[in-house]
Design an enzyme around this catalytic site. Structure first.
Site, mmCIF file in Angstrom:
data_model
loop_
_atom_site.group_PDB
_atom_site.id
_atom_site.type_symbol
_atom_site.label_atom_id
_atom_site.label_comp_id
_atom_site.label_asym_id
_atom_site.label_seq_id
_atom_site.Cartn_x
_atom_site.Cartn_y
_atom_site.Cartn_z
ATOM 1 N N TYR A 10 -0.988 4.295 10.827
ATOM 2 C CA TYR A 10 -1.410 3.285 11.799
ATOM 3 C C TYR A 10 -0.238 3.019 12.735
ATOM 4 O O TYR A 10 0.889 2.796 12.276
ATOM 5 C CB TYR A 10 -1.804 1.980 11.097
ATOM 6 N N ARG A 54 -26.318 -4.026 19.355
ATOM 7 C CA ARG A 54 -25.607 -4.366 18.123
ATOM 8 C C ARG A 54 -26.053 -5.726 17.600
ATOM 9 O O ARG A 54 -26.262 -5.914 16.396
ATOM 10 C CB ARG A 54 -24.090 -4.364 18.367
ATOM 11 N N VAL A 105 -12.139 -8.745 17.570
ATOM 12 C CA VAL A 105 -12.445 -7.906 18.728
ATOM 13 C C VAL A 105 -11.474 -6.734 18.815
ATOM 14 O O VAL A 105 -10.268 -6.885 18.638
ATOM 15 C CB VAL A 105 -12.395 -8.735 20.022
ATOM 16 N N LEU A 106 -12.019 -5.554 19.097
ATOM 17 C CA LEU A 106 -11.207 -4.344 19.172
ATOM 18 C C LEU A 106 -11.608 -3.503 20.372
ATOM 19 O O LEU A 106 -12.790 -3.233 20.587
ATOM 20 C CB LEU A 106 -11.382 -3.511 17.895
ATOM 21 N N HIS A 125 -0.731 1.249 16.346
ATOM 22 C CA HIS A 125 -0.962 0.035 17.146
ATOM 23 C C HIS A 125 0.059 -0.066 18.286
ATOM 24 O O HIS A 125 0.707 -1.097 18.487
ATOM 25 C CB HIS A 125 -0.910 -1.212 16.262
ATOM 26 N N LYS A 179 1.775 1.914 7.482
ATOM 27 C CA LYS A 179 2.100 1.071 8.636
ATOM 28 C C LYS A 179 3.022 1.791 9.604
ATOM 29 O O LYS A 179 3.675 2.784 9.267
ATOM 30 C CB LYS A 179 2.756 -0.230 8.168
ATOM 31 N N ARG A 196 0.834 -1.200 0.000
ATOM 32 C CA ARG A 196 0.000 0.000 0.000
ATOM 33 C C ARG A 196 0.874 1.258 0.000
ATOM 34 O O ARG A 196 2.051 1.214 0.326
ATOM 35 C CB ARG A 196 -0.913 0.017 1.237
ATOM 36 N N GLU A 224 -5.835 4.582 13.810
ATOM 37 C CA GLU A 224 -6.755 3.620 14.426
ATOM 38 C C GLU A 224 -7.404 4.102 15.716
ATOM 39 O O GLU A 224 -8.342 3.467 16.206
ATOM 40 C CB GLU A 224 -6.064 2.267 14.658
ATOM 41 N N ASP A 284 -2.854 -7.060 14.905
ATOM 42 C CA ASP A 284 -2.152 -5.775 15.000
ATOM 43 C C ASP A 284 -2.189 -5.210 16.417
ATOM 44 O O ASP A 284 -1.301 -4.457 16.818
ATOM 45 C CB ASP A 284 -2.770 -4.748 14.045
ATOM 46 N N VAL A 337 -1.847 -12.880 9.820
ATOM 47 C CA VAL A 337 -1.120 -11.881 9.031
ATOM 48 C C VAL A 337 -1.410 -10.490 9.580
ATOM 49 O O VAL A 337 -2.579 -10.092 9.720
ATOM 50 C CB VAL A 337 -1.506 -11.975 7.546
ATOM 51 N N ALA A 338 -0.328 -9.746 9.876
ATOM 52 C CA ALA A 338 -0.480 -8.473 10.575
ATOM 53 C C ALA A 338 -0.879 -7.313 9.668
ATOM 54 O O ALA A 338 -1.245 -6.251 10.168
ATOM 55 C CB ALA A 338 0.820 -8.135 11.310
#
Length: 365
Positions: A94, A202, A238-239, A96, A75, A15, A118, A269, A297-298
């Site tokens: 981002y 939700r 889940v975040l 993290h 990233k 990206r 994020e 991440d 995969v991160a």
């Protein structure tokens, strides 16, 4: 303002943080945009496209960091890039940080003014995370289905089955953007899907909008355990904004699952929501533990960089414009929502969740 767009060098990352059209909009506002040569190639953008809109192309990444007042990335910085940053430089990407204490300490020591995509919160939503959550969520079901294949180490079960055969059972942990997209795609493949969340409102909403082969369930350790023995694919999405992801599947719980089942950890991440997870790459996306295939995969959206780059720029560009207009010193006054995006500033940590994750004191603005 001088804005730097370096090439992403994280493994298997293609990206780029700004499209040529995005660069054109920044230039039209009077900013200078410096792009590292070949930065956009992985997403299908040539150097010429950036030159044609007025961006300056530089071969040496060190020149980008030397000239730029603001670095815009996709990233988080990796260790081999640390030496490029100047004291007090502004970074928008981002981050993290809850999963990376070393990076957190570096940003504090270097007094980087770091804003993260994020954690930017607008009306209870995370608009700069949502586009990549959509990509990762849709990918999660596809990757889970692929890795159920026997040649990938899975059980050999086709996700949607065929007439007269068993369909895969998919568990989706988290009913946010990524989880909803994962459930939609898994249902579209023909699997039997159960989506978990702790927010009953939700769940009611999801019950009305998702296909008939998607069931909703309140997320508790007991309910997850009860369903695990029947489950073929578990997708963890889940975040908790800015914080480490909770470990919803423990190592001990893997023993409840059928051999050849697949775990897909979209939350990797932020540290992952499975105890046995560790980051993997697109080149080597999986590992097996206790007979269970783990896909962790991160940078999942990096597999589809053209779609992901367009989606990311659509979301981030308005905030890049504001940051470039006012600078890190004034942007939080002019656009208060940017306070939620600010993680470090001149040696001070401003994200409480990151502070709790690493035992570092944090401040409020």
């Amino acid at each position: 303002m001088n804005i730097g767009i370096p090439k992403e060098i994280k493994k298997d990352e293609y990206r780029v943080s700004i499209t040529p059209n995005g660069a054109a909009e920044l230039i039209a506002q009077g900013h200078n945009v410096y792009v590292q040569s070949t930065a956009g190639e992985g997403s299908g953008f040539s150097d010429k496209e950036y030159i044609d809109v007025g961006a300056s192309l530089l071969l040496d990444v060190a020149e980008i960091y030397e000239i730029a007042e603001i670095i815009v990335k996709v990233k988080e910085p990796i260790e081999s890039e640390y030496h490029l940053y100047k004291k007090g430089q502004t970074l928008f990407t981002y981050l993290h940080l809850a999963a990376d204490k070393k990076l957190t300490l570096f940003l504090l020591e270097k007094k980087i003014r770091a804003f993260s995509y994020e954690t930017l919160l607008v009306d209870g939503k995370l608009p700069l995370l949502e586009p990549m959550s959509e990509v990762a969520g849709k990918m999660a079901s596809l990757m889970g289905a692929v890795h159920l294949g026997k040649y990938q180490g899975g059980s050999g079960l086709l996700a949607g089955g065929v007439v007269g055969t068993q369909r895969a059972k998919v568990m989706v942990l988290g009913g946010g953007i990524a989880g909803t997209c994962a459930a939609q795609v898994a249902a579209g493949l023909g699997a039997d899907v159960t989506i978990f969340d702790i927010n009953l409102e939700r769940l009611r909403y999801l019950d009305t909008v998702l296909p008939a082969n998607v069931a909703t369930m309140y997320s508790s350790s007991e309910n997850i355990r009860a369903l695990l023995p029947q489950t073929d694919i578990v997708i963890g999405t889940v975040l908790i904004p800015g914080a480490k992801a909770p470990k919803l599947i423990t190592k001990e719980m893997l023993k409840l699952m059928k051999k050849g089942s697949v775990l897909v950890d979209v939350s990797i991440d932020q540290g992952g929501c499975f105890e046995t997870s560790h980051p993997t790459t697109h080149t080597e996306p999986t590992f097996t533990q206790e007979g269970i295939v783990h896909y962790c995969v991160a940078n999942m959206p990096g597999a589809y960089p053209r779609t992901s780059t367009f989606a990311l720029t659509n979301a981030t560009l308005p905030y890049v414009k504001v940051l470039a207009k006012y600078g890190a010193q004034k942007v939080c006054q002019e656009l208060p929502v940017m306070r939620s995006s600010l993680n470090t500033y001149d040696g001070t940590l401003y994200n409480e969740a990151v502070g709790q994750a690493h035992g570092i004191a944090s401040s409020n603005m």
